[in-house]
Write a protein that holds these residues in place. Structure first.
Motif, PDB file in Angstrom:
ATOM      1  N   TRP A  13       0.432  -1.109   0.310  1.00  0.00           N
ATOM      2  CA  TRP A  13      -0.475   0.097   0.193  1.00  0.00           C
ATOM      3  C   TRP A  13       0.622   1.038  -0.240  1.00  0.00           C
ATOM      4  O   TRP A  13       0.188   2.362  -0.647  1.00  0.00           O
ATOM      5  CB  TRP A  13      -0.670  -0.139   1.017  1.00  0.00           C
ATOM      6  CG  TRP A  13      -2.045   1.013   1.364  1.00  0.00           C
ATOM      7  CD1 TRP A  13      -1.999   1.796   2.128  1.00  0.00           C
ATOM      8  CD2 TRP A  13      -2.431   0.936   0.155  1.00  0.00           C
ATOM      9  NE1 TRP A  13      -3.430   2.852   1.702  1.00  0.00           N
ATOM     10  CE2 TRP A  13      -4.218   2.216   0.308  1.00  0.00           C
ATOM     11  CE3 TRP A  13      -3.671  -0.072  -0.808  1.00  0.00           C
ATOM     12  CZ2 TRP A  13      -5.455   1.930  -0.198  1.00  0.00           C
ATOM     13  CZ3 TRP A  13      -5.273   0.201  -1.502  1.00  0.00           C
ATOM     14  CH2 TRP A  13      -5.643   0.755  -1.231  1.00  0.00           C
ATOM     15  N   PRO A 107       0.065   7.428   0.293  1.00  0.00           N
ATOM     16  CA  PRO A 107      -1.237   7.191   1.081  1.00  0.00           C
ATOM     17  C   PRO A 107      -2.152   8.094   2.384  1.00  0.00           C
ATOM     18  O   PRO A 107      -1.341   7.780   3.690  1.00  0.00           O
ATOM     19  CB  PRO A 107      -1.965   5.514   0.798  1.00  0.00           C
ATOM     20  CG  PRO A 107      -0.535   5.221  -0.038  1.00  0.00           C
ATOM     21  CD  PRO A 107       0.133   5.807   0.294  1.00  0.00           C
ATOM     22  N   GLU A 108      -3.458   8.990   1.947  1.00  0.00           N
ATOM     23  CA  GLU A 108      -4.170   9.571   3.411  1.00  0.00           C
ATOM     24  C   GLU A 108      -5.384   8.508   3.939  1.00  0.00           C
ATOM     25  O   GLU A 108      -6.086   9.540   4.889  1.00  0.00           O
ATOM     26  CB  GLU A 108      -4.112  10.529   2.982  1.00  0.00           C
ATOM     27  CG  GLU A 108      -3.440  12.136   2.607  1.00  0.00           C
ATOM     28  CD  GLU A 108      -3.332  13.322   1.552  1.00  0.00           C
ATOM     29  OE1 GLU A 108      -4.862  13.353   2.294  1.00  0.00           O
ATOM     30  OE2 GLU A 108      -2.705  13.748   1.707  1.00  0.00           O
ATOM     31  N   ASP A 109      -5.211   7.890   3.164  1.00  0.00           N
ATOM     32  CA  ASP A 109      -6.835   6.699   3.791  1.00  0.00           C
ATOM     33  C   ASP A 109      -6.767   6.708   4.981  1.00  0.00           C
ATOM     34  O   ASP A 109      -5.355   6.608   5.016  1.00  0.00           O
ATOM     35  CB  ASP A 109      -7.330   5.798   3.222  1.00  0.00           C
ATOM     36  CG  ASP A 109      -5.911   5.186   3.568  1.00  0.00           C
ATOM     37  OD1 ASP A 109      -5.936   3.752   4.069  1.00  0.00           O
ATOM     38  OD2 ASP A 109      -5.325   4.471   2.304  1.00  0.00           O
ATOM     39  N   PRO A 110      -7.412   6.607   5.640  1.00  0.00           N
ATOM     40  CA  PRO A 110      -7.837   7.384   7.560  1.00  0.00           C
ATOM     41  C   PRO A 110      -6.661   5.425   8.056  1.00  0.00           C
ATOM     42  O   PRO A 110      -6.161   5.618   9.537  1.00  0.00           O
ATOM     43  CB  PRO A 110      -8.925   7.066   7.709  1.00  0.00           C
ATOM     44  CG  PRO A 110      -9.455   7.529   7.108  1.00  0.00           C
ATOM     45  CD  PRO A 110      -8.630   7.433   5.559  1.00  0.00           C
ATOM     46  N   GLU A 111      -6.877   4.944   6.957  1.00  0.00           N
ATOM     47  CA  GLU A 111      -6.613   3.082   7.895  1.00  0.00           C
ATOM     48  C   GLU A 111      -5.044   3.004   7.826  1.00  0.00           C
ATOM     49  O   GLU A 111      -4.352   2.758   8.623  1.00  0.00           O
ATOM     50  CB  GLU A 111      -7.632   2.408   7.067  1.00  0.00           C
ATOM     51  CG  GLU A 111      -8.651   1.849   7.752  1.00  0.00           C
ATOM     52  CD  GLU A 111      -9.367   3.291   7.730  1.00  0.00           C
ATOM     53  OE1 GLU A 111      -9.568   3.507   6.736  1.00  0.00           O
ATOM     54  OE2 GLU A 111     -10.965   2.517   8.032  1.00  0.00           O
ATOM     55  N   ARG A 113      -3.063   5.410   7.472  1.00  0.00           N
ATOM     56  CA  ARG A 113      -2.598   6.161   8.411  1.00  0.00           C
ATOM     57  C   ARG A 113      -2.539   5.847   9.828  1.00  0.00           C
ATOM     58  O   ARG A 113      -1.564   6.181  10.652  1.00  0.00           O
ATOM     59  CB  ARG A 113      -2.422   7.619   8.477  1.00  0.00           C
ATOM     60  CG  ARG A 113      -2.474   8.785   6.946  1.00  0.00           C
ATOM     61  CD  ARG A 113      -0.665   8.414   6.756  1.00  0.00           C
ATOM     62  NE  ARG A 113      -0.301   9.290   5.877  1.00  0.00           N
ATOM     63  CZ  ARG A 113       0.299  10.535   5.065  1.00  0.00           C
ATOM     64  NH1 ARG A 113      -0.003  11.106   6.260  1.00  0.00           N
ATOM     65  NH2 ARG A 113       0.511  10.504   4.398  1.00  0.00           N
ATOM     66  N   TRP A 149      -2.578  -3.726   8.956  1.00  0.00           N
ATOM     67  CA  TRP A 149      -3.432  -3.167   9.354  1.00  0.00           C
ATOM     68  C   TRP A 149      -4.378  -2.906  10.666  1.00  0.00           C
ATOM     69  O   TRP A 149      -4.832  -1.732  10.631  1.00  0.00           O
ATOM     70  CB  TRP A 149      -4.338  -3.073   8.054  1.00  0.00           C
ATOM     71  CG  TRP A 149      -4.239  -3.196   6.488  1.00  0.00           C
ATOM     72  CD1 TRP A 149      -3.201  -3.920   5.498  1.00  0.00           C
ATOM     73  CD2 TRP A 149      -4.261  -1.697   5.691  1.00  0.00           C
ATOM     74  NE1 TRP A 149      -3.498  -3.885   5.105  1.00  0.00           N
ATOM     75  CE2 TRP A 149      -3.320  -2.314   4.946  1.00  0.00           C
ATOM     76  CE3 TRP A 149      -4.363  -0.831   5.960  1.00  0.00           C
ATOM     77  CZ2 TRP A 149      -3.173  -1.211   3.689  1.00  0.00           C
ATOM     78  CZ3 TRP A 149      -4.670   0.398   5.068  1.00  0.00           C
ATOM     79  CH2 TRP A 149      -4.113  -0.545   4.020  1.00  0.00           C
ATOM     80  N   PRO A 155      -7.622  -1.352   4.005  1.00  0.00           N
ATOM     81  CA  PRO A 155      -7.549   0.198   3.910  1.00  0.00           C
ATOM     82  C   PRO A 155      -8.503   0.440   3.668  1.00  0.00           C
ATOM     83  O   PRO A 155      -9.632   0.201   3.565  1.00  0.00           O
ATOM     84  CB  PRO A 155      -7.379   0.280   1.898  1.00  0.00           C
ATOM     85  CG  PRO A 155      -6.795  -1.327   1.338  1.00  0.00           C
ATOM     86  CD  PRO A 155      -7.060  -2.087   2.997  1.00  0.00           C
ATOM     87  N   TRP A 156      -8.923   2.194   3.844  1.00  0.00           N
ATOM     88  CA  TRP A 156     -10.831   2.445   3.726  1.00  0.00           C
ATOM     89  C   TRP A 156     -11.651   2.361   2.632  1.00  0.00           C
ATOM     90  O   TRP A 156     -11.105   2.826   0.944  1.00  0.00           O
ATOM     91  CB  TRP A 156     -10.101   4.171   3.840  1.00  0.00           C
ATOM     92  CG  TRP A 156     -11.456   5.500   4.758  1.00  0.00           C
ATOM     93  CD1 TRP A 156     -12.521   5.327   5.321  1.00  0.00           C
ATOM     94  CD2 TRP A 156     -11.966   6.393   3.942  1.00  0.00           C
ATOM     95  NE1 TRP A 156     -12.940   5.801   5.283  1.00  0.00           N
ATOM     96  CE2 TRP A 156     -13.801   6.398   4.227  1.00  0.00           C
ATOM     97  CE3 TRP A 156     -11.629   6.689   2.434  1.00  0.00           C
ATOM     98  CZ2 TRP A 156     -14.180   7.580   3.985  1.00  0.00           C
ATOM     99  CZ3 TRP A 156     -12.390   7.796   2.166  1.00  0.00           C
ATOM    100  CH2 TRP A 156     -13.742   8.540   3.034  1.00  0.00           C
ATOM    101  N   LYS A 157     -12.545   2.089   2.884  1.00  0.00           N
ATOM    102  CA  LYS A 157     -13.159   1.811   1.131  1.00  0.00           C
ATOM    103  C   LYS A 157     -14.395   2.236   1.383  1.00  0.00           C
ATOM    104  O   LYS A 157     -15.360   3.356   0.825  1.00  0.00           O
ATOM    105  CB  LYS A 157     -13.887   0.575   1.771  1.00  0.00           C
ATOM    106  CG  LYS A 157     -12.825  -0.793   1.741  1.00  0.00           C
ATOM    107  CD  LYS A 157     -13.818  -2.143   1.525  1.00  0.00           C
ATOM    108  CE  LYS A 157     -12.505  -2.868   1.850  1.00  0.00           C
ATOM    109  NZ  LYS A 157     -11.467  -2.956   2.590  1.00  0.00           N
ATOM    110  N   GLY A 158     -14.137   4.150   2.272  1.00  0.00           N
ATOM    111  CA  GLY A 158     -15.377   5.225   2.062  1.00  0.00           C
ATOM    112  C   GLY A 158     -16.663   5.560   2.022  1.00  0.00           C
ATOM    113  O   GLY A 158     -17.355   5.058   1.569  1.00  0.00           O
TER     114      GLY A 158
END
Length: 159
Positions: A13, A107-111, A113, A149, A155-158
């Protein structure tokens, strides 16, 4: 990709070896100019950034390139012993690494980060603890850490 539900490793990732190498190369360029942590790294060898990138890459689920080149978790701990790192230096190290990640578009997705910052907090606190006077040399066969993770599970899925 990892087997578990097609979730990539943190290494994948992050952009693999190229992503980690770019992050740590830029980070240590910035470290050299930093008044708080620059002096701590003033004598680092020219390959320091690559060694740290390989270590973190292996911890994040990438290839064993760090240990394949003779590195170990015990050796990483030993590099911090006797350095008497301060809380201020630790905090600045983490903040500068996050600033560098932001600058490079990690990558900036919260999970992701959360996992990245969790590792930086954990590892930097261990570094401070292991830099104190009186710390005993770790066993040579100390296993390498493994970071993933965590509770979010990928990863964040929005939502």
């Amino acid at each position: 990709m990892t087997e578990a539900a097609g979730v990539p490793t943190l290494f994948e990732w992050m952009g693999g070896e190229a992503g980690l190498s770019a992050l740590f190369a830029e980070f240590y360029r910035r470290v050299a100019r930093d008044p708080v942590i620059g002096p701590v790294f003033a004598t680092m060898d020219e390959h320091h950034a690559q060694k740290v990138a390989a270590f973190v890459g292996q911890v994040f689920g990438g290839p064993a390139s760090y240990t394949d080149r003779g590195g170990s978790h015990a050796a990483m701990i030993a590099r911090h012993m006797g350095r008497l790192l301060t809380a201020e230096q630790r905090t600045r190290w983490v903040a500068l690494l996050i600033e560098t990640a932001d600058h490079l578009g990690v990558p900036e997705d919260p999970e992701f980060r959360a996992a990245l910052v969790g590792y930086l907090e954990w590892g930097s606190r261990l570094a401070v603890m292991n830099s104190a006077d009186g710390v005993t040399t770790p066993e040579a066969d100390l296993p390498m850490p493994s970071w993933n993770w965590g509770p979010p599970g990928g990863p964040w899925k929005g939502r």
